[in-house]
Design an enzyme around this catalytic site. Structure first.
Site, PDB file in Angstrom:
ATOM      1  NE  ARG A  64      -3.540   1.884   2.982  1.00  0.00           N
ATOM      2  CZ  ARG A  64      -3.416   2.327   4.209  1.00  0.00           C
ATOM      3  NH1 ARG A  64      -2.697   1.665   5.085  1.00  0.00           N
ATOM      4  NH2 ARG A  64      -4.033   3.420   4.589  1.00  0.00           N
ATOM      5  NE  ARG A  90      -7.240   0.136  -4.130  1.00  0.00           N
ATOM      6  CZ  ARG A  90      -7.588  -1.108  -3.874  1.00  0.00           C
ATOM      7  NH1 ARG A  90      -7.551  -1.561  -2.658  1.00  0.00           N
ATOM      8  NH2 ARG A  90      -7.974  -1.904  -4.840  1.00  0.00           N
ATOM      9  CG  LEU A  92      -5.725   8.802   0.396  1.00  0.00           C
ATOM     10  CD1 LEU A  92      -5.689  10.325   0.484  1.00  0.00           C
ATOM     11  CD2 LEU A  92      -5.263   8.336  -0.978  1.00  0.00           C
ATOM     12  CG  ASN A 106     -13.939  10.448   1.657  1.00  0.00           C
ATOM     13  OD1 ASN A 106     -14.181  10.234   0.474  1.00  0.00           O
ATOM     14  ND2 ASN A 106     -14.048   9.503   2.581  1.00  0.00           N
ATOM     15  CB  THR A 107     -18.291  12.381  -0.911  1.00  0.00           C
ATOM     16  OG1 THR A 107     -17.798  11.288  -1.706  1.00  0.00           O
ATOM     17  CG2 THR A 107     -17.946  13.690  -1.611  1.00  0.00           C
ATOM     18  CG  HIS A 108     -19.174   8.211   4.552  1.00  0.00           C
ATOM     19  ND1 HIS A 108     -18.530   7.061   4.152  1.00  0.00           N
ATOM     20  CD2 HIS A 108     -20.036   7.837   5.524  1.00  0.00           C
ATOM     21  CE1 HIS A 108     -18.992   6.033   4.865  1.00  0.00           C
ATOM     22  NE2 HIS A 108     -19.900   6.484   5.703  1.00  0.00           N
ATOM     23  CB  SER A 135     -20.846  13.163   6.120  1.00  0.00           C
ATOM     24  OG  SER A 135     -21.879  12.772   6.986  1.00  0.00           O
ATOM     25  CG  ASP A 140      -8.819  11.566  10.506  1.00  0.00           C
ATOM     26  OD1 ASP A 140      -9.179  10.535   9.873  1.00  0.00           O
ATOM     27  OD2 ASP A 140      -9.357  11.923  11.567  1.00  0.00           O
ATOM     28  N   GLY A 142      -7.768   8.033  10.059  1.00  0.00           N
ATOM     29  CA  GLY A 142      -8.776   7.057  10.440  1.00  0.00           C
ATOM     30  C   GLY A 142      -9.706   6.718   9.289  1.00  0.00           C
ATOM     31  CG  ASP A 144     -15.480   7.176   6.299  1.00  0.00           C
ATOM     32  OD1 ASP A 144     -14.911   7.850   5.412  1.00  0.00           O
ATOM     33  OD2 ASP A 144     -16.013   6.086   6.074  1.00  0.00           O
TER      34      ASP A 144
END
Length: 196
Positions: A64, A90, A92, A106-108, A135, A140, A142, A144
């Protein structure tokens, strides 16, 4: 003008909405490059809007971290002011997050911190809740867990399937993303201040 890089894994519906918005000269951001971790169908949206694109296939690397370094090398070349993860399936690697944070969002498809992870819509249905949401967060290390930038509730209707619920969440996600990118570009959202 805010220069945006968008990273995808799939069909790129959020990407397309952002590309359509950035085609408006009044919108204060532009997509300078689209990247993917596979031969994603959403790369066609970049071609449709004459946006440069690249692919860094995850499967081409033994770790990775190696994939992350190749991805970071591509991103450095475009010097984006903001990186949008739009359906990138994935995490990061930490070295990529530390290099580009706090300029990664990021979109969630859930109302975080409810239902984080890759199956937010499925998990909401399995939990039997009557509402979920969409959201936009800063990324970061973690899953989400980054600072929230915007979110909105979406009702779960009787008889909803994963597909029908996701179909109602996606337009909310797109609207929130377009608004958040605009607010970052205009300075209404300060990512350095929003970062936890």
């Amino acid at each position: 003008m805010l220069n945006v890089a968008v990273l995808i894994s799939g069909t790129g519906s959020n990407l397309r909405a952002l590309l359509e918005q950035t085609a408006d000269p009044a919108y204060p951001a532009r997509v300078v490059v689209v990247g993917a971790d596979r031969d994603a169908p959403g790369l066609q949206h970049a071609a449709d809007f004459s946006a440069p694109s690249f692919s860094v296939p995850y499967t081409a690397f033994s770790t990775r971290e190696e994939w992350g370094e190749a991805l970071a090398e591509q991103l450095r070349a475009w010097e984006p002011d903001l990186i949008v993860l739009s359906g990138l399936m994935r995490l990061l690697p930490p070295q990529v997050v530390s290099e580009f944070a706090p300029r990664i969002i990021n979109t969630h498809p859930a109302y975080l911190p409810e239902f984080p992870g890759a199956h937010g819509v499925r998990d909401a249905l399995a939990a039997g809740v009557d509402q979920t949401g969409a959201s936009i967060i800063q990324v970061d290390d973690g899953v989400d867990t980054g600072p929230l930038l915007a979110q909105e509730r979406v009702a779960v209707l009787p008889g909803d399937t994963e597909e029908s619920l996701h179909a109602r969440i996606k337009p909310v996600e797109r609207r929130l993303l377009i608004d958040v990118v605009r607010r970052i570009a205009t300075g209404d959202i300060d990512l350095t201040g929003a970062r936890a």
